[in-house]
Write a protein that holds these residues in place. Structure first.
Motif, short mmCIF file in Angstrom:
data_model
loop_
_atom_site.label_atom_id
_atom_site.label_comp_id
_atom_site.label_asym_id
_atom_site.label_seq_id
_atom_site.Cartn_x
_atom_site.Cartn_y
_atom_site.Cartn_z
N ARG A 38 70.57 104.79 92.45
CA ARG A 38 71.52 104.11 93.34
C ARG A 38 71.17 102.62 93.49
O ARG A 38 72.05 101.77 93.53
CB ARG A 38 71.55 104.78 94.71
N THR A 39 69.88 102.34 93.54
CA THR A 39 69.45 100.94 93.67
C THR A 39 69.85 100.13 92.45
O THR A 39 70.38 99.01 92.56
CB THR A 39 67.93 100.87 93.88
N ILE A 40 69.60 100.69 91.27
CA ILE A 40 69.97 99.99 90.03
C ILE A 40 71.48 99.80 89.96
O ILE A 40 71.98 98.71 89.63
CB ILE A 40 69.45 100.78 88.81
N GLY A 41 72.23 100.86 90.28
CA GLY A 41 73.68 100.75 90.30
C GLY A 41 74.16 99.70 91.29
O GLY A 41 75.13 98.97 91.03
N VAL A 224 68.21 92.62 81.80
CA VAL A 224 68.84 93.93 81.64
C VAL A 224 69.95 94.16 82.66
O VAL A 224 70.99 94.74 82.34
CB VAL A 224 67.78 95.05 81.67
N ILE A 225 69.77 93.72 83.90
CA ILE A 225 70.82 93.89 84.91
C ILE A 225 72.02 93.02 84.56
O ILE A 225 73.18 93.45 84.64
CB ILE A 225 70.30 93.56 86.32
N ALA A 454 75.66 103.84 82.15
CA ALA A 454 74.99 105.10 82.49
C ALA A 454 73.70 105.25 81.70
O ALA A 454 72.66 105.68 82.22
CB ALA A 454 75.93 106.28 82.23
N GLY A 455 73.75 104.89 80.40
CA GLY A 455 72.55 104.94 79.58
C GLY A 455 71.49 103.97 80.07
O GLY A 455 70.29 104.29 80.12
N GLY A 456 71.92 102.76 80.45
CA GLY A 456 70.97 101.79 80.99
C GLY A 456 70.33 102.26 82.27
O GLY A 456 69.12 102.08 82.49
N ASN A 457 71.11 102.90 83.11
CA ASN A 457 70.58 103.42 84.37
C ASN A 457 69.56 104.52 84.11
O ASN A 457 68.50 104.59 84.76
CB ASN A 457 71.73 103.95 85.23
#
Length: 731
Positions: A38-41, A224-225, A454-457
C-alpha cells in the motif's frame, strides 16, 4: 435531432458511465495487500497526481490564451465561428477529465492486482483488465455524451429552417470545433506523458540494470517510483486523452461529411448525420459485453492470455457488424448496404492493423524472437534488427489503410467515383467503425500499465517468485496489447485525418458564403454557386493540383513537420533522461548504503525531475503542431494547407507505425530473454536487449503515438482557422 435512432447514443453514453463506476467500485472492494504494498502504491499515486496537477496548471494558461485569441477572432474581427471559444474549452476539459478518471483508477488497481497475483493469475487478470475498462468506458461515455449535448444545443440555437440542408451543414461543422480543444489537450498529455515516462524508464534502466546490475523495479533504484508513475502518465492519461480525441473526431468528421454529401436531400441528410452517433452508441453496449468475456484459467501461457483478451474484442467486433446493419436499416438511409460495408471495412482494417502489430511485437512470433537472437551478437545487432523489423512492420498497416480507404469509398459511393461526397462519407464512417468498440480495445491498452505497476510493486515489496512470474506474464501481455492499441490509434488517425481534410473544404464553403462570396469562378471561366460547388470544383478553384508548386512545397513541409516533431520529442526524452541518469548516479555515489539496501533512496527527487523535464520539453513540439497549418495557410493559402495536411498524413502515418512497432519489439525481445531464452537475465544478450529497449522507449511511448495526434491536430487547426486563411492569406 428527431430521428428515434439518435437516442441510442445518449442511452449508451449513460450505460458506459454506469458500468465504469461499477467496475471502479468492484476494484476498490478488492484486497490492497500488505502495508508495504500500500505504501509503494501510495507513492506512485501521489507522484501521478502531482504530475497531472502540474500539467493542468500549464494547460489552464495555454487554454486561456488560445481561447482568448479565438474569442477576439470570433467576436472582435468576426472571422471565426462564434461557438469556437466555448467548444474549444469544453473539448480540452473533458479530454483532461477522462485522463484523470483513468489515472485515479489505474493507480489504485495496480496494488490490488499485485495482491490478487499472490494467489490467482485469473483474478489478477480480471482486476487489471476491468480497471482498464474503466478508462475505456469513461472515454467513450464522456465523448459520446458531449457530442450529443453539443449537437442538440447548437441545433436548437442555430437560426434557419430546420429542414434546410445548409443549416445542418453549419450545425455539424460548428460542433466539429469541439475536437480542437480535445486535440490540443491530447497532444500535451501524450507528449508530456511520453517524455515523463521514458525519462524515468531510461534513467532507471541505464544506471540500475546496466551499470549497477540490479533487477528491474528494484527498490534500491531511486528512479523506480518515477518509472512506475510514468507508466500511468503516458499510457493511461496520455492514451486516454489521445483516443478521446480520435473517437470524437471520427464521429464529428463523419457527421459533417454526411451533412455535406446529402445537402440536397434534407431527410437523408439527417439520417447520415445520426448514423455515426448511433453506431458508436451500439458499439459501447457491445464493448461492455466483451469486457465480461475476458477471463482465463490458472497457469495460462502467453498465447492463452492473448486469446482471452482477443475473445472479448473479437466478439464485440463480430456483433457490431450485425448491429450496424440493424441501425442503418432502421434509419432507412440510402445505399444502406454500401454504408454498412464501409463500416465493416473500417472494422476489418482495424483488426488487420491490430493483428499485424501483435505479430511484429509479440514474443510469440518470429520478428521479436529474431531481435532476441540478434542480441547474442551485442547491442549493435540488436538495434539493427529492431530498426529493420520496425520498418517492415509498416507494410501491413499502410496496405490495410489504403485498401480500406478505397473499399469504403467505393462501397459508400455505389462504385460511382463521381459521387465523391458519398464516397468520402464512407471513408469517415469507416473510421467510426474502426473505433466503434473502443470501450474494450482501449481497456486492453490501459490494462498494460496496471499490470506493469503490479509487477513493480511485487518486486519492491519482496514477494515470492511465483507472484512476479504471474505479474510478468500479465506485463508481457500488456506490452503487446499496448503496442496493438497504439497501432489501432494510429490506423484510426489515418482514416480520421483523411475525413478531416475533406471536412476542411466544407468549412471553407461556409466561410466563403458568410463573407458574401456566393459564386466561384473556375479556371476554365465557368461559374458555379458556392453552396452547390462539388469538392473537385473547390479544388480547381483553389488550384489544388500537383502541378501547382505551392502544393508540392507544402507536401514537403508536411513530411518535414512529421520528422521534426519526432526528432524534437526523441531528443526531449534524451535530455530529460540525462537529468535522471545524473540524479541516480549522484544518489548511488553520495550514499553507498542505498545499493547495500541499508538506506532508502530519494524517490521524490526523481519524480520531480521527470515532472519538470516533461513540462518544459513538451512546449516546442506542441507549438510546431499548432503553428504549422496557421503559417502555411497565411503564406500559401488553401492549396498550401491541403498539401501540408496530405504530406503530414502520409509521412506521419508510416513513421508512427515504424517507431511504435520497433519500440514494442525491442521491449518484448528483452522480456523474451528475461524469461530464460538466449542466456536469460544478466547474459550478454540480456545486456544488449536492455540497450535496444532503452532506444525503443522514446520511439514507442513518446514519438510514435504522438504522431497520430499531430496529423489530426494539424487538420483540426486548419479547420478552425479557415476564417484566418481565407481572409489573410498571401496567395
Amino acid at each position: 435531432m428527431t430521428e428515434p435512432v439518435f437516442w441510442i447514443a445518449p442511452i449508451a453514453a449513460i450505460v458506459a458511465m454506469i458500468f465504469a463506476w461499477r467496475f471502479y467500485k468492484e476494484m476498490q472492494a478488492e484486497d490492497e495487500g500488505n502495508e508495504k504494498m500500500r505504501t509503494i502504491g501510495g507513492h506512485v499515486r501521489t507522484g501521478a497526481m502531482a504530475y497531472l496537477r502540474q500539467q493542468y496548471k500549464i494547460m489552464l494558461v495555454v487554454f486561456a490564451v488560445v481561447a482568448g485569441l479565438f474569442a477576439y477572432l470570433a467576436y472582435g474581427l468576426g472571422i471565426q465561428n462564434v461557438w469556437l471559444p466555448v467548444t474549444f474549452v469544453f473539448g480540452g476539459f473533458f479530454s483532461a477529465l477522462a485522463g484523470y478518471f483513468g489515472m485515479q483508477t489505474a493507480t489504485r488497481a495496480s496494488t490490488r492486482t499485485t495482491a490478487a497475483a499472490q494467489t490467482s493469475l485469473a483474478k489478477a487478470l480480471r482486476i487489471s483488465f476491468r480497471s482498464g475498462a474503466v478508462m475505456g468506458l469513461v472515454v467513450v461515455g464522456l465523448g459520446l455524451a458531449n457530442l450529443v449535448f453539443w449537437f442538440i444545443l447548437v441545433d436548437l440555437l442555430t437560426p434557419g429552417d430546420a429542414i434546410d440542408g445548409a443549416r445542418l451543414v453549419l450545425v455539424t461543422t460548428t460542433v466539429l470545433t469541439f475536437s480542437m480543444g480535445a486535440s490540443l489537450q491530447a497532444l500535451f498529455a501524450r507528449v508530456g506523458g511520453g517524455i515523463y515516462t521514458k525519462a524515468a524508464d531510461v534513467g532507471a534502466d541505464l544506471v540500475g540494470k546496466v551499470e549497477a546490475g540490479i533487477p528491474e523495479d528494484d527498490p534500491r533504484n531511486p528512479a523506480v517510483i518515477a518509472d512506475n508513475v510514468g507508466d500511468n502518465v503516458g499510457d493511461v492519461a496520455g492514451m486516454g486523452a489521445d483516443l478521446f480525441e480520435s473517437y470524437c473526431g471520427s464521429i464529428l468528421a463523419a457527421s459533417a461529411l454526411g451533412a455535406a454529401a446529402y445537402v440536397a436531400e434534407p431527410t437523408m441528410q439527417l439520417k447520415a448525420v445520426v448514423a455515426p452517433l448511433a453506431i458508436a452508441g451500439v458499439g459501447i453496449l457491445l464493448s461492455v459485453l466483451g469486457v465480461y468475456m475476458v477471463k482465463t484459467r490458472e497457469g495460462a501461457d502467453q498465447r492463452e492470455l492473448l486469446h482471452a483478451l482477443s475473445r472479448g474484442i473479437n466478439v464485440s467486433a463480430a456483433l457490431i457488424v450485425v448491429a450496424a446493419a440493424g441501425v442503418l436499416w432502421l434509419l432507412g438511409i440510402d445505399n444502406t448496404w454500401g454504408i454498412w460495408a464501409a463500416v465493416v471495412t473500417g472494422l476489418v482494417t482495424g483488426i488487420i492493423i491490430g493483428r499485424s502489430t501483435e505479430y511484429f511485437t509479440s514474443p510469440s512470433y518470429r520478428p521479436t524472437r529474431s531481435i532476441a537472437r540478434a542480441a547474442e551478437g551485442g547491442a549493435a545487432t540488436t538495434v539493427i534488427a529492431g530498426i529493420g523489423v520496425g520498418m517492415l512492420s509498416s507494410i501491413p498497416p499502410v496496405v490495410a489503410v489504403c485498401a480500406g480507404t478505397m473499399l469504403a469509398f467505393l462501397f459508400a459511393s455505389g462504385f460511382d467515383v463521381a459521387q465523391m461526397g458519398q464516397g468520402l462519407y464512407g471513408v469517415a464512417i469507416a473510421a467510426v467503425g474502426m473505433l466503434s468498440t473502443l470501450g474494450i480495445t482501449l481497456a486492453s491498452d490501459a490494462y498494460g500499465p496496471i499490470a506493469d505497476n503490479a509487477g513493480g510493486n511485487a518486486e519492491m515489496s519482496g514477494l515470492g517468485p511465483e507472484v512476479r512470474e504471474r505479474t510478468d506474464a500479465l506485463d508481457s501481455l500488456g506490452n503487446t496489447t499496448a503496442a496493438t492499441g497504439k497501432g489501432f490509434a494510429i490506423g484510426s488517425a489515418a482514416l480520421t485525418a483523411l475525413a478531416l481534410i475533406a471536412s476542411y473544404v466544407e468549412v471553407i464553403r461556409i466561410d466563403l458564403i458568410a463573407a458574401g462570396i456566393t459564386t466561384l469562378v473556375l479556371p476554365d471561366g465557368a461559374s458555379v454557386a458556392t453552396a452547390e460547388a462539388s469538392l473537385l470544383q473547390f479544388m480547381a478553384y483553389y488550384n489544388v493540383t500537383l502541378l501547382n508548386p505551392v502544393v508540392l512545397i507544402a507536401l514537403f513541409l508536411g513530411a518535414m513537420v512529421a520528422f521534426a516533431f519526432s526528432g524534437l520529442t526523441v531528443l526531449a526524452v534524451g535530455r530529460a533522461a540525462q537529468l535522471m541518469v545524473d540524479e541516480v548516479r549522484r544518489q548511488f555515489h553520495d550514499n553507498p548504503h542505498i545499493l547495500r539496501g541499508k538506506a532508502d533512496p530519494d524517490y521524490e527527487r526523481c519524480v520531480a525531475i521527470s515532472t519538470v523535464g516533461a513540462q518544459r520539453e513538451m512546449i516546442l513540439p506542441s507549438v510546431i503542431a499548432i503553428a504549422a497549418p496557421v503559417l502555411v495557410g497565411l503564406l500559401f493559402g488553401v492549396a498550401g494547407v491541403v498539401g501540408l495536411l496530405v504530406g503530414g498524413l502520409a509521412t506521419g502515418f508510416a513513421l508512427a507505425v515504424f517507431l511504435s512497432n520497433a519500440g514494442g519489439a525491442w521491449d518484448n525481445a528483452k522480456k523474451h530473454i528475461e524469461a530464460g531464452h538466449h542466456g536469460g537475465k544478466n547474459s550478454v544478450a540480456h545486456r544488449a536487449s536492455v540497450i535496444g529497449d532503452t532506444i525503443g522507449d522514446p520511439f514507442k511511448d513518446t514519438s510514435g503515438p504522438s504522431l497520430n495526434i499531430l496529423i489530426k491536430l494539424m487538420s483540426i487547426v486548419a479547420i478552425v482557422m479557415t476564417g484566418v486563411t481565407v481572409s489573410f492569406s498571401l496567395l
